[in-house]
Scaffold this motif. Structure first.
Motif, PDB file in Angstrom:
ATOM      1  N   THR A  19     -14.444  31.239  63.055  1.00 33.77           N
ATOM      2  CA  THR A  19     -13.237  31.348  62.236  1.00 33.77           C
ATOM      3  C   THR A  19     -12.543  30.001  62.198  1.00 33.77           C
ATOM      4  O   THR A  19     -12.146  29.469  63.246  1.00 33.77           O
ATOM      5  N   LEU A  20     -12.389  29.447  61.004  1.00 38.05           N
ATOM      6  CA  LEU A  20     -11.773  28.131  60.850  1.00 38.05           C
ATOM      7  C   LEU A  20     -10.436  28.193  60.128  1.00 38.05           C
ATOM      8  O   LEU A  20      -9.876  27.167  59.775  1.00 38.05           O
ATOM      9  N   ASP A  21      -9.888  29.396  59.937  1.00 37.56           N
ATOM     10  CA  ASP A  21      -8.667  29.550  59.147  1.00 37.56           C
ATOM     11  C   ASP A  21      -7.519  28.689  59.669  1.00 37.56           C
ATOM     12  O   ASP A  21      -6.757  28.105  58.903  1.00 37.56           O
ATOM     13  N   LEU A  22      -7.384  28.611  61.005  1.00 35.80           N
ATOM     14  CA  LEU A  22      -6.261  27.882  61.589  1.00 35.80           C
ATOM     15  C   LEU A  22      -6.632  26.477  62.027  1.00 35.80           C
ATOM     16  O   LEU A  22      -5.791  25.740  62.537  1.00 35.80           O
ATOM     17  N   ALA A  23      -7.869  26.092  61.816  1.00 35.75           N
ATOM     18  CA  ALA A  23      -8.346  24.818  62.354  1.00 35.75           C
ATOM     19  C   ALA A  23      -7.560  23.604  61.871  1.00 35.75           C
ATOM     20  O   ALA A  23      -7.170  22.758  62.680  1.00 35.75           O
ATOM     21  N   PRO A  24      -7.299  23.442  60.572  1.00 35.02           N
ATOM     22  CA  PRO A  24      -6.599  22.220  60.146  1.00 35.02           C
ATOM     23  C   PRO A  24      -5.256  22.021  60.828  1.00 35.02           C
ATOM     24  O   PRO A  24      -4.867  20.904  61.151  1.00 35.02           O
ATOM     25  N   ALA A  25      -4.548  23.115  61.080  1.00 34.65           N
ATOM     26  CA  ALA A  25      -3.233  23.000  61.708  1.00 34.65           C
ATOM     27  C   ALA A  25      -3.342  22.766  63.207  1.00 34.65           C
ATOM     28  O   ALA A  25      -2.505  22.099  63.808  1.00 34.65           O
ATOM     29  N   ALA A  26      -4.391  23.317  63.814  1.00 34.27           N
ATOM     30  CA  ALA A  26      -4.486  23.270  65.267  1.00 34.27           C
ATOM     31  C   ALA A  26      -5.134  22.003  65.793  1.00 34.27           C
ATOM     32  O   ALA A  26      -4.875  21.592  66.921  1.00 34.27           O
ATOM     33  N   HIS A  29     -22.189  14.344  73.791  1.00 37.65           N
ATOM     34  CA  HIS A  29     -21.776  15.389  74.730  1.00 37.65           C
ATOM     35  C   HIS A  29     -21.553  16.692  73.976  1.00 37.65           C
ATOM     36  O   HIS A  29     -20.884  16.706  72.937  1.00 37.65           O
ATOM     37  N   LEU A  30     -22.106  17.766  74.514  1.00 41.95           N
ATOM     38  CA  LEU A  30     -21.965  19.097  73.922  1.00 41.95           C
ATOM     39  C   LEU A  30     -21.252  20.003  74.915  1.00 41.95           C
ATOM     40  O   LEU A  30     -21.619  20.055  76.093  1.00 41.95           O
ATOM     41  N   VAL A  31     -20.222  20.705  74.430  1.00 39.56           N
ATOM     42  CA  VAL A  31     -19.500  21.670  75.248  1.00 39.56           C
ATOM     43  C   VAL A  31     -19.536  23.015  74.531  1.00 39.56           C
ATOM     44  O   VAL A  31     -19.185  23.105  73.347  1.00 39.56           O
ATOM     45  N   LEU A  32     -19.952  24.053  75.246  1.00 39.92           N
ATOM     46  CA  LEU A  32     -20.023  25.402  74.681  1.00 39.92           C
ATOM     47  C   LEU A  32     -18.981  26.266  75.358  1.00 39.92           C
ATOM     48  O   LEU A  32     -19.028  26.466  76.579  1.00 39.92           O
ATOM     49  N   SER A  33     -18.028  26.776  74.564  1.00 42.27           N
ATOM     50  CA  SER A  33     -16.903  27.527  75.120  1.00 42.27           C
ATOM     51  C   SER A  33     -16.577  28.705  74.213  1.00 42.27           C
ATOM     52  O   SER A  33     -15.612  28.676  73.454  1.00 42.27           O
ATOM     53  N   VAL A  34     -17.400  29.735  74.280  1.00 41.72           N
ATOM     54  CA  VAL A  34     -17.192  30.899  73.422  1.00 41.72           C
ATOM     55  C   VAL A  34     -17.490  32.167  74.199  1.00 41.72           C
ATOM     56  O   VAL A  34     -18.042  32.125  75.296  1.00 41.72           O
ATOM     57  N   GLY A  35     -17.169  33.283  73.586  1.00 44.04           N
ATOM     58  CA  GLY A  35     -17.587  34.567  74.125  1.00 44.04           C
ATOM     59  C   GLY A  35     -16.462  35.387  74.702  1.00 44.04           C
ATOM     60  O   GLY A  35     -15.746  34.937  75.592  1.00 44.04           O
ATOM     61  N   PRO A  36     -16.273  36.609  74.210  1.00 40.94           N
ATOM     62  CA  PRO A  36     -15.256  37.500  74.758  1.00 40.94           C
ATOM     63  C   PRO A  36     -15.710  38.073  76.100  1.00 40.94           C
ATOM     64  O   PRO A  36     -16.896  38.124  76.418  1.00 40.94           O
ATOM     65  N   GLY A  37     -14.750  38.499  76.891  1.00 38.45           N
ATOM     66  CA  GLY A  37     -15.079  39.147  78.155  1.00 38.45           C
ATOM     67  C   GLY A  37     -15.465  40.597  77.922  1.00 38.45           C
ATOM     68  O   GLY A  37     -14.793  41.321  77.173  1.00 38.45           O
ATOM     69  N   ALA A  38     -16.540  41.037  78.549  1.00 38.86           N
ATOM     70  CA  ALA A  38     -17.031  42.405  78.371  1.00 38.86           C
ATOM     71  C   ALA A  38     -16.478  43.285  79.482  1.00 38.86           C
ATOM     72  O   ALA A  38     -16.879  43.157  80.629  1.00 38.86           O
ATOM     73  N   VAL A  73     -17.846  20.376  70.296  1.00 37.60           N
ATOM     74  CA  VAL A  73     -17.294  21.496  71.054  1.00 37.60           C
ATOM     75  C   VAL A  73     -17.464  22.766  70.223  1.00 37.60           C
ATOM     76  O   VAL A  73     -16.826  22.922  69.176  1.00 37.60           O
ATOM     77  N   VAL A  74     -18.340  23.644  70.672  1.00 36.27           N
ATOM     78  CA  VAL A  74     -18.524  24.926  69.998  1.00 36.27           C
ATOM     79  C   VAL A  74     -17.535  25.911  70.604  1.00 36.27           C
ATOM     80  O   VAL A  74     -17.509  26.114  71.815  1.00 36.27           O
ATOM     81  N   GLY A  75     -16.708  26.514  69.743  1.00 32.29           N
ATOM     82  CA  GLY A  75     -15.576  27.301  70.204  1.00 32.29           C
ATOM     83  C   GLY A  75     -14.358  26.418  70.396  1.00 32.29           C
ATOM     84  O   GLY A  75     -13.527  26.674  71.267  1.00 32.29           O
ATOM     85  N   GLY A  76     -14.254  25.382  69.559  1.00 31.55           N
ATOM     86  CA  GLY A  76     -13.246  24.357  69.786  1.00 31.55           C
ATOM     87  C   GLY A  76     -11.969  24.478  68.988  1.00 31.55           C
ATOM     88  O   GLY A  76     -11.214  23.504  68.905  1.00 31.55           O
ATOM     89  N   THR A  77     -11.689  25.647  68.415  1.00 30.65           N
ATOM     90  CA  THR A  77     -10.485  25.767  67.604  1.00 30.65           C
ATOM     91  C   THR A  77      -9.358  26.530  68.290  1.00 30.65           C
ATOM     92  O   THR A  77      -8.289  26.704  67.721  1.00 30.65           O
ATOM     93  N   SER A  78      -9.592  26.989  69.515  1.00 33.00           N
ATOM     94  CA  SER A  78      -8.516  27.656  70.248  1.00 33.00           C
ATOM     95  C   SER A  78      -8.818  27.628  71.737  1.00 33.00           C
ATOM     96  O   SER A  78      -9.950  27.342  72.156  1.00 33.00           O
ATOM     97  N   GLY A  79      -7.811  27.923  72.540  1.00 34.78           N
ATOM     98  CA  GLY A  79      -7.993  28.099  73.959  1.00 34.78           C
ATOM     99  C   GLY A  79      -8.616  26.907  74.668  1.00 34.78           C
ATOM    100  O   GLY A  79      -8.256  25.746  74.435  1.00 34.78           O
ATOM    101  N   ILE A  80      -9.581  27.188  75.548  1.00 35.35           N
ATOM    102  CA  ILE A  80     -10.220  26.153  76.348  1.00 35.35           C
ATOM    103  C   ILE A  80     -10.931  25.141  75.472  1.00 35.35           C
ATOM    104  O   ILE A  80     -10.823  23.926  75.674  1.00 35.35           O
ATOM    105  N   GLY A  81     -11.672  25.620  74.468  1.00 35.61           N
ATOM    106  CA  GLY A  81     -12.406  24.705  73.595  1.00 35.61           C
ATOM    107  C   GLY A  81     -11.497  23.728  72.872  1.00 35.61           C
ATOM    108  O   GLY A  81     -11.812  22.542  72.744  1.00 35.61           O
ATOM    109  N   LEU A  82     -10.368  24.217  72.383  1.00 39.71           N
ATOM    110  CA  LEU A  82      -9.413  23.344  71.710  1.00 39.71           C
ATOM    111  C   LEU A  82      -8.861  22.301  72.674  1.00 39.71           C
ATOM    112  O   LEU A  82      -8.730  21.122  72.311  1.00 39.71           O
TER     113      LEU A  82
END
Length: 239
Positions: free
Chosen positions: A42-49, A79-88, A14-23
């Motif tokens: 950004t992986l700063d919060l990954a171990p906790a999340a 299986h690959l899931v891509l879940s990244v990108g801010p809204g423009a 899961v790319v973008g898997g440390t928060s939100g939908i990806g998590l």
């Protein structure tokens, strides 16, 4: 082959898997018995999340070299899931092409590089799921770039369902989902946005990440679904 397969023991990336939908996707896949690798800039919060046993990797989707290095490290993928990108946000009057281009670089070209790097590492009965957005077809003021990016992702997914077969390729187009992406908004503004959306759609509520995660697991496990776009949006496309 069964129409529905199991995730037990399968490798889900899961790319973008440390928060939100990806998590939420990572959590659901891990709960279903998958071996899960998440990747994010950004992986700063990954171990906790992250759930226990989920592996975290760094990737910068604006760098082709970083994307290729990620897939060199993770090896074969089911299986690959891509879940990244801010809204423009912004009209063509507001956003120059220079201001708009980074959004396309992250969400479209980042997805492109990831699919390209993963293509020869995918299990033949595996799947790729691209998280796009309902703005592709449900237009609203100030979202031309968001609409264009998500429309491109939908076309890209359908085309790759042919080119990469038998690997299945699908797109999920969420509506408004309450994720940390909106954490920077004042609480009153965020709550007003969610309430306004809830009042405008048949489902009567805004989405939560788990809504999209359950759709992602459906696409991973149903082996007869490919080349499709699934709207997970509370009915905004018909409202």
């Amino acid at each position: 082959m069964n129409a529905v397969s199991t995730l037990s023991g399968r490798h889900v990336v899961v790319v973008g898997g440390t928060s939100g939908i990806g998590l939420a996707v990572a959590e659901h896949a891990a709960a279903a018995g998958a071996r899960v690798t998440v990747a994010a800039r950004t992986l700063d919060l990954a171990p906790a999340a992250l759930p226990a046993g989920v592996t975290a990797e760094h990737v910068d989707l604006t760098s082709t070299a970083s994307v290729e290095a990620l897939f060199d490290r993770v090896g074969t993928i089911d299986h690959l899931v891509l879940s990244v990108g801010p809204g423009a946000m912004g009209t063509v009057r507001d956003l120059s092409s220079a201001d708009a281009r980074p959004f396309m670089d992250i969400k479209f070209w980042g997805y492109y590089d990831a699919v390209r790097a993963a293509a020869d590492r995918m299990a033949k009965d595996g799947s790729i799921t691209l998280i796009g957005g309902g703005a592709s077809r449900k237009h609203a003021p100030g979202r031309p770039v968001m609409a264009a990016i998500n429309a491109a992702i939908e076309a890209f997914g359908k085309a790759n369902a042919i080119d990469l077969a038998p690997v299945r390729v699908n797109v999920i187009a969420p509506g408004l989902v309450d994720t940390p992406a909106y954490a920077g908004l004042p609480d009153e503004m965020r709550q007003g946005m969610l309430a306004g959306y809830a009042a405008s759609v048949p489902a009567g509520r805004a989405g939560i990440p788990e809504d999209v995660a359950s759709a992602a697991l459906f696409l991973m496990t149903n082996t007869y679904v490919t080349g499709t776009v699934i709207d997970v949006d509370g009915g905004v496309q018909v409202s």
